[in-house]
Design a protein around this motif. Structure first.
Motif, short mmCIF file in Angstrom:
data_model
loop_
_atom_site.label_atom_id
_atom_site.label_comp_id
_atom_site.label_asym_id
_atom_site.label_seq_id
_atom_site.Cartn_x
_atom_site.Cartn_y
_atom_site.Cartn_z
N SER A 30 -131.32 -8.69 -41.28
CA SER A 30 -132.53 -8.87 -42.09
C SER A 30 -132.21 -9.03 -43.58
O SER A 30 -132.94 -9.71 -44.30
CB SER A 30 -133.48 -7.70 -41.87
OG SER A 30 -132.86 -6.49 -42.23
N TRP A 31 -131.13 -8.40 -44.05
CA TRP A 31 -130.76 -8.55 -45.45
C TRP A 31 -130.51 -10.02 -45.77
O TRP A 31 -131.04 -10.56 -46.74
CB TRP A 31 -129.49 -7.73 -45.76
CG TRP A 31 -128.90 -8.04 -47.10
CD1 TRP A 31 -129.33 -7.57 -48.31
CD2 TRP A 31 -127.80 -8.91 -47.37
NE1 TRP A 31 -128.56 -8.09 -49.33
CE2 TRP A 31 -127.61 -8.92 -48.78
CE3 TRP A 31 -126.96 -9.68 -46.58
CZ2 TRP A 31 -126.61 -9.67 -49.39
CZ3 TRP A 31 -125.96 -10.41 -47.20
CH2 TRP A 31 -125.80 -10.41 -48.58
N TYR A 32 -129.71 -10.68 -44.94
CA TYR A 32 -129.39 -12.09 -45.16
C TYR A 32 -130.64 -12.95 -45.02
O TYR A 32 -130.86 -13.88 -45.80
CB TYR A 32 -128.31 -12.55 -44.19
CG TYR A 32 -127.88 -13.98 -44.40
CD1 TYR A 32 -127.07 -14.32 -45.48
CD2 TYR A 32 -128.28 -14.99 -43.53
CE1 TYR A 32 -126.67 -15.63 -45.68
CE2 TYR A 32 -127.89 -16.30 -43.73
CZ TYR A 32 -127.08 -16.61 -44.81
OH TYR A 32 -126.70 -17.91 -45.01
N ALA A 33 -131.47 -12.64 -44.03
CA ALA A 33 -132.70 -13.41 -43.81
C ALA A 33 -133.61 -13.36 -45.04
O ALA A 33 -134.33 -14.32 -45.33
CB ALA A 33 -133.43 -12.90 -42.58
N GLY A 34 -133.60 -12.25 -45.76
CA GLY A 34 -134.47 -12.09 -46.92
C GLY A 34 -133.93 -12.70 -48.20
O GLY A 34 -134.63 -12.72 -49.22
N LEU A 35 -132.71 -13.19 -48.20
CA LEU A 35 -132.13 -13.78 -49.41
C LEU A 35 -132.70 -15.17 -49.70
O LEU A 35 -133.02 -15.92 -48.77
CB LEU A 35 -130.62 -13.91 -49.26
CG LEU A 35 -129.79 -12.63 -49.20
CD1 LEU A 35 -128.33 -12.97 -48.92
CD2 LEU A 35 -129.92 -11.83 -50.48
N ALA A 36 -132.77 -15.50 -50.98
CA ALA A 36 -133.04 -16.89 -51.36
C ALA A 36 -131.75 -17.66 -51.11
O ALA A 36 -130.66 -17.20 -51.44
CB ALA A 36 -133.43 -16.95 -52.82
N LYS A 37 -131.89 -18.84 -50.47
CA LYS A 37 -130.72 -19.63 -50.12
C LYS A 37 -130.84 -21.04 -50.67
O LYS A 37 -131.94 -21.55 -50.84
CB LYS A 37 -130.55 -19.66 -48.60
CG LYS A 37 -130.27 -18.30 -48.01
CD LYS A 37 -130.22 -18.36 -46.50
CE LYS A 37 -130.34 -16.99 -45.91
NZ LYS A 37 -131.69 -16.43 -45.98
N PRO A 38 -129.70 -21.68 -50.92
CA PRO A 38 -129.74 -23.08 -51.38
C PRO A 38 -130.38 -23.98 -50.32
O PRO A 38 -130.38 -23.66 -49.13
CB PRO A 38 -128.27 -23.44 -51.57
CG PRO A 38 -127.50 -22.17 -51.52
CD PRO A 38 -128.35 -21.17 -50.80
N SER A 39 -130.86 -25.12 -50.75
CA SER A 39 -131.53 -26.06 -49.84
C SER A 39 -130.61 -26.58 -48.75
O SER A 39 -131.07 -27.00 -47.69
CB SER A 39 -132.10 -27.23 -50.63
OG SER A 39 -131.06 -27.92 -51.30
N PHE A 40 -129.30 -26.55 -48.99
CA PHE A 40 -128.34 -27.07 -48.01
C PHE A 40 -127.86 -26.00 -47.02
O PHE A 40 -126.94 -26.23 -46.26
CB PHE A 40 -127.15 -27.73 -48.71
CG PHE A 40 -126.44 -26.83 -49.70
CD1 PHE A 40 -125.41 -25.99 -49.29
CD2 PHE A 40 -126.80 -26.84 -51.04
CE1 PHE A 40 -124.76 -25.17 -50.19
CE2 PHE A 40 -126.15 -26.03 -51.95
CZ PHE A 40 -125.13 -25.19 -51.53
N ASN A 41 -128.48 -24.84 -47.02
CA ASN A 41 -128.10 -23.76 -46.09
C ASN A 41 -128.36 -24.22 -44.65
O ASN A 41 -129.48 -24.58 -44.30
CB ASN A 41 -128.93 -22.51 -46.39
CG ASN A 41 -128.46 -21.32 -45.60
OD1 ASN A 41 -127.38 -20.83 -45.83
ND2 ASN A 41 -129.28 -20.88 -44.66
N PRO A 42 -127.32 -24.22 -43.80
CA PRO A 42 -127.52 -24.65 -42.41
C PRO A 42 -128.19 -23.56 -41.59
O PRO A 42 -128.24 -22.40 -42.00
CB PRO A 42 -126.09 -24.91 -41.91
CG PRO A 42 -125.24 -24.03 -42.76
CD PRO A 42 -125.92 -23.90 -44.08
N PRO A 43 -128.68 -23.92 -40.41
CA PRO A 43 -129.27 -22.90 -39.53
C PRO A 43 -128.19 -21.91 -39.06
O PRO A 43 -127.02 -22.28 -38.92
CB PRO A 43 -129.84 -23.70 -38.35
CG PRO A 43 -129.14 -25.02 -38.40
CD PRO A 43 -128.72 -25.25 -39.82
N ASN A 44 -128.59 -20.67 -38.86
CA ASN A 44 -127.63 -19.62 -38.49
C ASN A 44 -126.85 -19.93 -37.22
O ASN A 44 -125.68 -19.55 -37.11
CB ASN A 44 -128.35 -18.28 -38.33
CG ASN A 44 -128.75 -17.69 -39.66
OD1 ASN A 44 -128.27 -18.10 -40.71
ND2 ASN A 44 -129.66 -16.74 -39.63
#
Length: 151
Positions: A30-44
């Motif tokens: 959940s910590w990672y899910a709640g982070l702001a990520k760059p637009s190029f972040n791939p699906p987990n």
């Protein structure tokens, strides 16, 4: 004949075994899910299959290097990049230290480049086996940097 397969098998078991253990004990959560990520972040879901393939390439490059120069600079760089690789996930996902993880992944990127440079004349195949790894870690470095800056 037996030794032909023994060294690559040992490297494969070590790299995949430790990689699986680290990956399964340092999940994004959940910590990672709640982070702001760059637009190029791939699906987990993409990370596990990509890392699995890359770990196989890393293992075979390591086995080839061990056969040619077990105490040489290339083998040392292979070990260094593995230690950094295995250290990154706990630091990023478990300790939530995105800045420290960024430093580690940059050092890993440099060790990967160093390995390729060291191997290019000794064993071109081992060097080429690291090219997809270099590309993926370069992308992961940008991703880590983006997450660090956004959070």
């Amino acid at each position: 004949m037996r030794t032909t397969f023994t060294i690559p098998l040992i490297f494969l078991l070590i790299v995949l075994g430790i990689g699986f253990a680290i990956g399964s004990t340092n999940l994004p959560g959940s910590w990672y899910a709640g982070l702001a990520k760059p637009s190029f972040n791939p699906p987990n879901w993409i990370f596990a299959p990509v890392w699995s393939v890359i770990y196989v390439l890393i293992a075979f490059a390591g086995a080839r290097t061990w056969r040619r120069a077990p105490y040489g600079a290339a083998m040392l760089l292979w070990i260094v990049q593995m230690v950094l690789n295995f250290a990154w996930s706990p630091i990023f996902f478990t300790w939530h230290r995105t800045g420290l993880a960024l430093g580690i992944i940059v050092a890993m990127l440099l060790a990967i480049v160093g390995f390729i440079v060291e191997c290019r004349l000794m064993d071109r195949t081992a060097a080429l086996l690291f090219v997809p790894y270099l590309a993926w870690v370069a992308f992961a470095t940008l991703l880590n940097a983006g997450i660090f800056m956004l959070n």
